[in-house]
Write a protein that holds these residues in place. Structure first.
Motif, PDB file in Angstrom:
ATOM      1  N   GLY A 105       8.707  15.916  34.655  1.00 34.30           N
ATOM      2  CA  GLY A 105       9.347  15.380  35.656  1.00 34.30           C
ATOM      3  C   GLY A 105       9.758  16.451  36.782  1.00 34.30           C
ATOM      4  N   THR A 106       9.537  17.970  36.694  1.00 32.85           N
ATOM      5  CA  THR A 106       9.523  18.756  37.524  1.00 32.85           C
ATOM      6  C   THR A 106       8.555  18.781  38.741  1.00 32.85           C
ATOM      7  N   GLY A 107       7.283  18.106  38.412  1.00 40.05           N
ATOM      8  CA  GLY A 107       6.206  18.214  39.278  1.00 40.05           C
ATOM      9  C   GLY A 107       6.504  18.117  40.686  1.00 40.05           C
ATOM     10  N   GLY A 108       6.895  16.954  41.087  1.00 39.44           N
ATOM     11  CA  GLY A 108       7.356  16.697  42.508  1.00 39.44           C
ATOM     12  C   GLY A 108       8.113  17.765  43.200  1.00 39.44           C
ATOM     13  N   TYR A 109       9.069  18.443  42.381  1.00 39.50           N
ATOM     14  CA  TYR A 109      10.151  19.204  42.963  1.00 39.50           C
ATOM     15  C   TYR A 109       9.101  20.552  43.156  1.00 39.50           C
ATOM     16  N   LEU A 110       8.011  21.081  42.412  1.00 40.93           N
ATOM     17  CA  LEU A 110       7.376  21.870  42.582  1.00 40.93           C
ATOM     18  C   LEU A 110       6.443  22.099  43.968  1.00 40.93           C
ATOM     19  N   GLY A 112       7.568  20.160  46.139  1.00 36.42           N
ATOM     20  CA  GLY A 112       8.369  20.191  47.486  1.00 36.42           C
ATOM     21  C   GLY A 112       8.720  21.864  47.691  1.00 36.42           C
ATOM     22  N   TYR A 113       8.707  22.632  46.533  1.00 37.04           N
ATOM     23  CA  TYR A 113       8.996  24.057  46.743  1.00 37.04           C
ATOM     24  C   TYR A 113       7.822  24.618  47.847  1.00 37.04           C
ATOM     25  N   VAL A 114       6.762  24.355  47.780  1.00 32.30           N
ATOM     26  CA  VAL A 114       5.520  24.752  48.584  1.00 32.30           C
ATOM     27  C   VAL A 114       5.732  24.202  50.182  1.00 32.30           C
ATOM     28  N   LEU A 115       6.325  22.814  50.472  1.00 40.36           N
ATOM     29  CA  LEU A 115       6.398  22.322  51.626  1.00 40.36           C
ATOM     30  C   LEU A 115       7.818  22.991  52.201  1.00 40.36           C
ATOM     31  N   ALA A 116       8.778  23.179  51.353  1.00 38.65           N
ATOM     32  CA  ALA A 116       9.907  23.987  51.768  1.00 38.65           C
ATOM     33  C   ALA A 116       9.827  25.037  52.350  1.00 38.65           C
ATOM     34  N   VAL A 117       8.908  26.057  51.680  1.00 35.31           N
ATOM     35  CA  VAL A 117       8.580  27.486  52.042  1.00 35.31           C
ATOM     36  C   VAL A 117       7.956  27.421  53.310  1.00 35.31           C
ATOM     37  N   LEU A 118       6.945  26.650  53.826  1.00 32.78           N
ATOM     38  CA  LEU A 118       6.365  26.414  54.894  1.00 32.78           C
ATOM     39  C   LEU A 118       7.265  26.115  55.915  1.00 32.78           C
ATOM     40  N   ALA A 119       8.235  25.158  55.688  1.00 31.99           N
ATOM     41  CA  ALA A 119       9.297  24.523  56.629  1.00 31.99           C
ATOM     42  C   ALA A 119      10.165  25.948  56.937  1.00 31.99           C
ATOM     43  N   LEU A 120      10.614  26.544  55.937  1.00 33.19           N
ATOM     44  CA  LEU A 120      11.687  27.757  56.328  1.00 33.19           C
ATOM     45  C   LEU A 120      11.093  28.709  56.991  1.00 33.19           C
ATOM     46  N   LEU A 141      16.851  20.788  56.077  1.00 31.77           N
ATOM     47  CA  LEU A 141      15.421  20.402  55.942  1.00 31.77           C
ATOM     48  C   LEU A 141      14.474  20.692  54.775  1.00 31.77           C
ATOM     49  N   GLY A 142      14.718  21.989  54.454  1.00 35.10           N
ATOM     50  CA  GLY A 142      14.102  22.537  53.275  1.00 35.10           C
ATOM     51  C   GLY A 142      14.354  21.779  51.935  1.00 35.10           C
ATOM     52  N   ASN A 143      15.705  21.510  51.693  1.00 30.35           N
ATOM     53  CA  ASN A 143      16.204  20.734  50.540  1.00 30.35           C
ATOM     54  C   ASN A 143      15.570  19.175  50.610  1.00 30.35           C
ATOM     55  N   ALA A 144      15.475  18.689  51.811  1.00 30.98           N
ATOM     56  CA  ALA A 144      14.864  17.431  51.792  1.00 30.98           C
ATOM     57  C   ALA A 144      13.573  17.326  51.427  1.00 30.98           C
ATOM     58  N   LEU A 145      12.819  18.430  52.015  1.00 30.23           N
ATOM     59  CA  LEU A 145      11.264  18.840  51.516  1.00 30.23           C
ATOM     60  C   LEU A 145      11.110  18.775  49.979  1.00 30.23           C
ATOM     61  N   PRO A 149       9.626  14.671  47.853  1.00 34.08           N
ATOM     62  CA  PRO A 149       8.254  14.438  46.563  1.00 34.08           C
ATOM     63  C   PRO A 149       8.933  14.525  45.165  1.00 34.08           C
ATOM     64  N   GLY A 150      10.080  15.095  44.918  1.00 32.01           N
ATOM     65  CA  GLY A 150      10.481  15.093  43.680  1.00 32.01           C
ATOM     66  C   GLY A 150      10.996  13.887  43.090  1.00 32.01           C
ATOM     67  N   LEU A 151      11.625  13.085  43.941  1.00 31.77           N
ATOM     68  CA  LEU A 151      12.190  11.753  43.565  1.00 31.77           C
ATOM     69  C   LEU A 151      10.939  10.703  43.479  1.00 31.77           C
ATOM     70  N   ILE A 152      10.103  10.965  44.393  1.00 32.23           N
ATOM     71  CA  ILE A 152       8.798  10.042  44.409  1.00 32.23           C
ATOM     72  C   ILE A 152       8.165  10.215  43.052  1.00 32.23           C
ATOM     73  N   TRP A 153       7.992  11.509  42.676  1.00 33.77           N
ATOM     74  CA  TRP A 153       7.252  11.958  41.418  1.00 33.77           C
ATOM     75  C   TRP A 153       8.159  11.379  40.086  1.00 33.77           C
ATOM     76  N   LEU A 154       9.338  11.339  40.229  1.00 33.17           N
ATOM     77  CA  LEU A 154      10.087  10.644  39.191  1.00 33.17           C
ATOM     78  C   LEU A 154      10.055   9.373  39.146  1.00 33.17           C
ATOM     79  N   GLY A 155      10.017   8.902  40.094  1.00 32.01           N
ATOM     80  CA  GLY A 155       9.839   7.234  40.233  1.00 32.01           C
ATOM     81  C   GLY A 155       8.265   6.742  39.577  1.00 32.01           C
ATOM     82  N   MET A 156       7.439   7.372  40.037  1.00 32.12           N
ATOM     83  CA  MET A 156       5.943   7.137  39.558  1.00 32.12           C
ATOM     84  C   MET A 156       6.072   7.549  38.176  1.00 32.12           C
ATOM     85  N   LEU A 157       6.609   8.373  37.844  1.00 33.23           N
ATOM     86  CA  LEU A 157       6.365   8.926  36.190  1.00 33.23           C
ATOM     87  C   LEU A 157       7.126   7.962  35.397  1.00 33.23           C
ATOM     88  N   TYR A 158       8.397   7.811  35.766  1.00 35.64           N
ATOM     89  CA  TYR A 158       9.284   7.115  34.548  1.00 35.64           C
ATOM     90  C   TYR A 158       9.493   5.583  35.167  1.00 35.64           C
TER      91      TYR A 158
END
Length: 199
Positions: A105-110, A112-120, A141-145, A149-158
């Motif tokens: 379940g954490t995969g999408g958020y991870l 997102g971490y990469v995207l957020a680092v690039l944005a910040l 913006l970083g939180n949104a990023l 992907p975190g929520l999209i991954w949860l939706g796809m997974l469950y």
């Protein structure tokens, strides 16, 4: 809105900027950043409705302090260490770790971490980390990023018939607002201290 990407980030404001000493400094910063991310991921502050974990705070502040390039190297190093089975993520443990944990379940958020680092890192390069309001916007913006992907991954997974927002968004909004405010104050204040020390 300042989009000129020619400002120094915090990691460039201290120590050597060229030669082998610069490479040594950057290597030390990557190691320190990975340790910072791993330690912060395990910190939980009691809060309603769920405890505040400091992992996202660490990811976003590290991205701003390091810039996009060094921040990307650091976050990817952190991910690789996690993929190898080391217990560096917020919910990983001796029983659940490595790629198995990262694909859960954490995969999408991870991602997102990469995207957020690039944005910040990009926002800091534009000088946004020197102003509390702009830093707050970059953090938002970083939180949104992280969440998208975190929520999209949860939706796809469950499955999208599950309460995805209740699982992966709404319980964390209060804690994220507190972390956003903390980072919005911390980065500009650190810049003031650095500038004062340099005279």
């Amino acid at each position: 809105m300042n989009l000129s990407l020619n400002h120094k980030v915090l990691s460039e404001a201290v120590a050597p900027q060229e030669g082998t000493t610069k490479l040594a400094k950057e290597a030390a910063l990557v190691v320190a950043g990975i340790l910072f991310l791993a330690i912060a991921a395990k910190i939980k502050v009691p809060m309603w409705p769920v405890p505040i974990t400091m992992g996202t705070f660490a990811v976003l502040t590290m991205g701003a302090a390091y810039g996009a390039r060094l921040g990307l190297v650091t976050i990817l190093g952190y991910m690789i260490i996690g993929a190898l089975g080391f217990d560096v993520f917020a919910g990983s443990s001796a029983e659940k770790f490595g790629l198995e944990y990262m694909m859960g379940g954490t995969g999408g958020y991870l991602v997102g971490y990469v995207l957020a680092v690039l944005a910040l890192g990009t926002a800091a390069r534009a000088g946004w980390d020197r102003s509390a309001p702009k830093m707050a916007g970059a953090m938002l913006l970083g939180n949104a990023l992280i969440y998208v992907p975190g929520l999209i991954w949860l939706g796809m997974l469950y499955g999208w018939d599950k309460p995805i927002l209740q699982w992966g968004l709404t319980p964390f909004l209060i804690g994220d607002a507190i972390k956003l405010a903390l980072a919005a104050i911390t980065l500009p204040m650190t810049w003031k201290l650095v500038n004062r020390a340099r005279g």
